[in-house]
Design a protein around this motif. Structure first.
Motif, PDB file in Angstrom:
ATOM      1  N   GLY A 147       7.584 -59.184  30.589  1.00 52.72           N
ATOM      2  CA  GLY A 147       7.038 -59.836  31.776  1.00 52.72           C
ATOM      3  C   GLY A 147       5.671 -59.300  32.123  1.00 52.72           C
ATOM      4  O   GLY A 147       5.191 -58.336  31.514  1.00 52.72           O
ATOM      5  N   LEU A 148       5.025 -59.940  33.096  1.00 51.90           N
ATOM      6  CA  LEU A 148       3.748 -59.477  33.629  1.00 51.90           C
ATOM      7  C   LEU A 148       3.969 -58.952  35.039  1.00 51.90           C
ATOM      8  O   LEU A 148       4.836 -59.445  35.752  1.00 51.90           O
ATOM      9  N   PRO A 149       3.186 -57.950  35.486  1.00 51.26           N
ATOM     10  CA  PRO A 149       2.071 -57.311  34.787  1.00 51.26           C
ATOM     11  C   PRO A 149       2.556 -56.423  33.646  1.00 51.26           C
ATOM     12  O   PRO A 149       3.737 -56.084  33.569  1.00 51.26           O
ATOM     13  N   TYR A 150       1.628 -56.059  32.781  1.00 50.20           N
ATOM     14  CA  TYR A 150       1.962 -55.235  31.628  1.00 50.20           C
ATOM     15  C   TYR A 150       2.132 -53.780  32.103  1.00 50.20           C
ATOM     16  O   TYR A 150       1.220 -52.971  32.056  1.00 50.20           O
ATOM     17  N   ASP A 151       3.311 -53.493  32.646  1.00 48.85           N
ATOM     18  CA  ASP A 151       3.704 -52.153  33.059  1.00 48.85           C
ATOM     19  C   ASP A 151       4.971 -51.772  32.314  1.00 48.85           C
ATOM     20  O   ASP A 151       5.712 -52.646  31.835  1.00 48.85           O
ATOM     21  N   ARG A 152       5.256 -50.478  32.241  1.00 50.67           N
ATOM     22  CA  ARG A 152       6.346 -50.007  31.393  1.00 50.67           C
ATOM     23  C   ARG A 152       7.684 -50.663  31.737  1.00 50.67           C
ATOM     24  O   ARG A 152       8.474 -50.974  30.841  1.00 50.67           O
ATOM     25  N   HIS A 153       7.947 -50.907  33.024  1.00 47.46           N
ATOM     26  CA  HIS A 153       9.231 -51.496  33.386  1.00 47.46           C
ATOM     27  C   HIS A 153       9.336 -52.947  32.928  1.00 47.46           C
ATOM     28  O   HIS A 153      10.436 -53.519  32.934  1.00 47.46           O
ATOM     29  N   ASN A 154       8.219 -53.547  32.532  1.00 47.38           N
ATOM     30  CA  ASN A 154       8.227 -54.910  31.984  1.00 47.38           C
ATOM     31  C   ASN A 154       8.101 -54.903  30.469  1.00 47.38           C
ATOM     32  O   ASN A 154       7.628 -55.870  29.867  1.00 47.38           O
ATOM     33  N   THR A 155       8.509 -53.811  29.835  1.00 48.87           N
ATOM     34  CA  THR A 155       8.509 -53.717  28.371  1.00 48.87           C
ATOM     35  C   THR A 155       9.861 -53.161  27.917  1.00 48.87           C
ATOM     36  O   THR A 155      10.642 -52.646  28.727  1.00 48.87           O
ATOM     37  N   THR A 156      10.120 -53.242  26.631  1.00 49.12           N
ATOM     38  CA  THR A 156      11.368 -52.678  26.106  1.00 49.12           C
ATOM     39  C   THR A 156      11.335 -51.155  26.075  1.00 49.12           C
ATOM     40  O   THR A 156      12.360 -50.532  25.777  1.00 49.12           O
ATOM     41  N   MET A 157      10.190 -50.553  26.430  1.00 51.50           N
ATOM     42  CA  MET A 157      10.119 -49.094  26.545  1.00 51.50           C
ATOM     43  C   MET A 157      10.729 -48.591  27.851  1.00 51.50           C
ATOM     44  O   MET A 157      10.818 -47.375  28.068  1.00 51.50           O
ATOM     45  N   ARG A 158      11.176 -49.497  28.718  1.00 52.84           N
ATOM     46  CA  ARG A 158      11.794 -49.070  29.980  1.00 52.84           C
ATOM     47  C   ARG A 158      13.080 -48.281  29.737  1.00 52.84           C
ATOM     48  O   ARG A 158      13.544 -47.557  30.621  1.00 52.84           O
ATOM     49  N   HIS A 159      13.659 -48.437  28.553  1.00 58.74           N
ATOM     50  CA  HIS A 159      14.902 -47.729  28.230  1.00 58.74           C
ATOM     51  C   HIS A 159      14.653 -46.270  27.860  1.00 58.74           C
ATOM     52  O   HIS A 159      15.615 -45.504  27.732  1.00 58.74           O
ATOM     53  N   PHE A 160      13.397 -45.880  27.671  1.00 61.00           N
ATOM     54  CA  PHE A 160      13.070 -44.514  27.251  1.00 61.00           C
ATOM     55  C   PHE A 160      12.350 -43.794  28.388  1.00 61.00           C
ATOM     56  O   PHE A 160      11.254 -44.201  28.793  1.00 61.00           O
ATOM     57  N   VAL A 161      12.956 -42.748  28.905  1.00 57.75           N
ATOM     58  CA  VAL A 161      12.361 -41.964  29.995  1.00 57.75           C
ATOM     59  C   VAL A 161      11.442 -40.913  29.392  1.00 57.75           C
ATOM     60  O   VAL A 161      11.862 -40.122  28.532  1.00 57.75           O
ATOM     61  N   MET A 162      10.192 -40.911  29.824  1.00 62.03           N
ATOM     62  CA  MET A 162       9.216 -39.973  29.257  1.00 62.03           C
ATOM     63  C   MET A 162       9.572 -38.529  29.583  1.00 62.03           C
ATOM     64  O   MET A 162       9.988 -38.217  30.708  1.00 62.03           O
ATOM     65  N   CYS A 163       9.397 -37.658  28.594  1.00 61.79           N
ATOM     66  CA  CYS A 163       9.556 -36.230  28.816  1.00 61.79           C
ATOM     67  C   CYS A 163       8.394 -35.719  29.667  1.00 61.79           C
ATOM     68  O   CYS A 163       7.444 -36.459  29.959  1.00 61.79           O
TER      69      CYS A 163
END
Length: 775
Positions: A147-163
């Motif tokens: 989805g838009l805007p192009y932020d992490r929660h609108n990508t499939t990377m939302r499943h990975f929590v950054m260290c």
């Protein structure tokens, strides 16, 4: 000196490329206050300070913008200062509503940058040999976007929590990974696994990569999950495994794409110009069609074709894999014949289990299926053959004709054609129509591909908050895309606007070059439904602000068996011979004519003879079918296993010899270009044992003369060359040179494909004009 405040609204490729961090750093350096944020159309900046510093800011914004960004337009407005105390980056999610039309450009996926390559090659770096390394200058974008805007929660990377380390990079405006949405490392990011056909995990992480290398070296077929889908991969020097791949994938002749470890090895097999090097090393990193060095590339890669599709590694995974292999690999789309590329691990097991021996997978989901883009050089210009990874979705801004006013009614969904399907969404702007062209979807011959098309339409519509007010489709009522458009039109109670196929081709080329009418369009392809109920394909059209006029076309001939004629060029050869000889065809004993007849059984000939004598058999003016017939007459392709096989073989002959000779053709009073004299001359050349390469060149030269003749007759300066036949490098280069010499301005395709993948763009423009004229 008192402060002033400047508001800037910037459109273009400015999201997902490190643009806001760039603005932040620039403002800090110049001592300016305010904020920057993403909005529905691009980026908005409100900034204040000394007037001289603000002027310097505007100049440096343009001259020093990030390498991956592209500014399309800037709107500026001076305001009173509000005395901001600092400069900050505002969170974009606060400023997007779900019901808003969003016109911000979605950034395509970007090839790995040099800095990230250094990271994965540095044993002291925490991302050493990490296959999912990226930054704001590279990595996945569209393929992971939900989805838009192009932020992490609108990508499939939302499943990975950054260290903690990755989060620190993400939050630091001075770091190149500041707001890099796919940011991750081996501790917190996606991981590789090697599976067998039963989904048993054989290895993980870097060991999975090394086991994959060994499996390829041993002659196994690997399904490898990449950026936008799976590749089927084998060692390109192992002829036995290539034959096995072709057999399992039911792909006996269609060229296979190659990936090379480096440019040096590639240049041993192919002729590579400096411009082609730039394409290979660009952020798009497409498959580039390159002329083969004979006999370096074995015919099993691309038989009867002077060119092969080659690419360089474009993700960290590919770079790591190819660094270990140090040999070219076949990297063809991971799909079954006529079906979409696989993007899901379970889907790959189900669909590719009978093809691949092993599966290198990962746990970063692919949201958008994206094949590799294909590009070739025509003269000193690049031409996109397939718009996909690195290019799609493609944003096109087409200037509105002067008398048109933008209205909400020109929110148009165009569903494209049947082959090489793409779709397009269209938004009205102040002085232009913004068109978003999807990635390559494929041929709509299976339920799976139609579902694929529907999913992409829904995903793009959701991302942009797009609700159409009209639907455009091809004029052919039997196209799956046209039937799909009909269903949507009825369900949503929206106007349906069918658009003639070749008219859409010409309009797409006009959009590619921002051309306004009047234009002379030459549209040559395999087939398109004509307004007279016949199959068109060799068309000369005059396009004006109110529509088009068919000023000339190729002489018609019979399609023997409809779709079977497309797959059997020998049928087209028989049809051409009938137009030349009539009933005498069955008694002539020349070697070529006899060879064509003997390619059929007696029972087949009896049926075809009956069809030829009937008056109500479907006819065509198709240049693509004329190519097929000539190829069969030359004996280079009588049965085709993939679309365009005969035409590719005929084009490839042109690289063997040179001549400026051409055949004579006639123009009838009804504006038909009569090619029967050309066929008679080809048969005479064959009787006199003229080399078939010379005949092929003379045939191409004849087509150039046809183009020049008709351009002189019509007399319009702007001449556009469109349709699948104009992907032919020899034909395009000779036609452009000839037209230029005669004082015309010829235009070939560049960003929008000349083939049916560009139809949706033309359909949008035709629908926009139709809606205007309806009032």
């Amino acid at each position: 000196m008192s402060s002033q405040r400047l508001c800037l609204k910037i459109k273009g490729t400015v999201q997902g490329v490190g643009f806001r961090p760039f603005i932040y750093r620039l403002a800090k350096e110049l001592g300016l206050k305010g904020w920057v944020k993403n909005d529905v159309a691009g980026v908005v900046i409100e900034i204040e300070g000394d007037i001289n510093q603000l002027n310097l800011f505007q100049a440096q914004l343009i001259s020093e913008q990030p390498a991956r960004s592209h500014i399309h337009s800037i709107m500026s407005e001076w305001r009173d200062a509000v005395n901001d105390q600092d400069f900050q980056i505002l969170a974009s999610s606060q400023y997007f509503r779900d019901d808003e039309i969003k016109t911000a450009i979605i950034l395509p996926d970007l090839a790995t940058c040099e800095d990230c390559l250094q990271d994965i090659r540095d044993s002291q770096n925490r991302r050493d040999r990490y296959a999912f390394t990226n930054c704001t200058n590279c990595g996945p974008r569209y393929s992971i976007m939900t989805g838009l805007p192009y932020d992490r929660h609108n990508t499939t990377m939302r499943h990975f929590v950054m260290c903690a380390d990755c989060a620190a990079e993400y939050d630091n405006p001075l770091d190149r990974r500041f707001h890099a949405q796919p940011n991750a490392c081996p501790r917190c990011g996606p991981q590789l696994e090697l599976w067998d056909r039963d989904q048993q995990v054989m290895a993980t992480g870097d060991r999975a990569l090394m086991e994959t290398v060994r499996a390829i070296q041993k002659g196994q077929i690997l399904a490898i999950k990449g950026l936008g889908g799976f590749h089927l991969v084998v060692d390109a020097t192992n002829l036995k495994v290539i034959a096995k791949l072709r057999e399992r994938k039911h792909r006996p002749h269609k060229p296979l794409a190659l990936m090379y470890p480096n440019l040096e090895l590639l240049a041993q097999d192919c002729e590579v110009s400096e411009l082609e090097v730039q394409l290979l090393r660009s952020v798009v990193a497409p498959i580039v069609l390159l002329k083969k060095r004979q006999p370096s590339v074995h015919p099993c890669i691309a038989d009867q074709n002077a060119y092969i599709g080659a690419m360089l590694p474009y993700t960290p995974l590919h770079h790591l894999l190819m660094a270990e292999l140090q040999t070219p690999i076949v990297a063809t789309s991971g799909n079954r014949a006529e079906e979409p590329i696989c993007i899901d691990n379970q889907e790959a097991i189900a669909n590719l289990g009978e093809i691949a021996d092993l599966f290198l997978v990962h746990n970063r989901d692919i949201a958008q299926p994206v094949d590799d883009s294909i590009v070739r050089m025509i003269g000193d210009q690049s031409m996109v053959i397939r718009s996909a990874r690195g290019l799609a979705p493609l944003a096109i801004d087409y200037p509105l004709y002067p008398q048109f006013l933008p209205t909400t009614n020109s929110r148009i969904l165009a569903v494209g054609g049947h082959l090489k399907n793409t779709i397009a969404l269209s938004f009205p702007q102040e002085t232009e129509q913004s068109i978003i062209l999807s990635q390559h979807i494929g041929d709509l011959g299976t339920t799976a591909t139609l579902e694929h098309c529907q999913q992409i339409r829904q995903q793009l519509s959701d991302a942009y908050g797009f609700v159409p007010r009209a639907i455009a489709c091809d004029l052919h009522p039997d196209y799956i895309s046209s039937q799909y458009a009909q269903q949507l039109s009825q369900a949503w109670q929206l106007p349906l606007i069918p658009v003639q196929h070749h008219y859409a081709h010409v309009l797409a080329n006009m959009a590619d070059h921002q051309l306004q009418p009047d234009v002379f369009g030459i549209a040559w392809d395999g087939s398109g439904y004509g307004t007279d109920g016949t199959i068109w394909g060799g068309e000369f059209l005059k396009v004006t602000e109110t529509g088009f006029e068919r000023v000339a076309h190729l002489r018609r001939f019979k399609l023997l068996g409809g779709e079977r004629a497309v797959k059997e060029p020998r049928r087209m050869a028989l049809s051409l011979l009938w137009e030349v000889y009539g009933d005498r065809l069955w008694s002539i004993e020349s070697e070529v004519v006899r060879s064509v007849r003997q390619s059929f059984s007696q029972s087949e000939l009896a049926i075809l003879s009956t069809l030829l004598s009937k008056q109500d058999v479907m006819q065509t003016s198709s240049m693509g079918r004329l190519f097929d017939g000539v190829a069969a007459l030359l004996g280079i392709c009588k049965i085709a296993s993939f679309e365009g096989q005969a035409a590719l073989a005929l084009e490839s002959l042109c690289d063997r010899t040179e001549t400026t000779d051409f055949y004579q053709f006639d123009v009838k009073k009804n504006s038909e270009l009569d090619w029967t004299g050309v066929i008679s001359s080809i048969l005479e050349d064959r009787l006199n044992h003229v080399d078939i390469a010379t005949i092929a060149v003379k045939f191409h030269n004849t087509l150039v003369e046809m183009i020049a003749y008709m351009a002189m007759q019509v007399g319009l300066e702007q001449v556009v060359l469109t349709g699948g036949c104009f992907q032919n490098r020899y034909l395009m280069e000779k036609a452009i040179a000839k037209l230029t010499q005669l004082g015309f301005c010829p235009y070939g395709h560049r960003r929008i494909p000349a083939n049916d993948a560009g139809l949706a763009v033309g359909q949008v423009i035709a629908a926009m004009m139709a809606l205007h004229h309806r009032g």
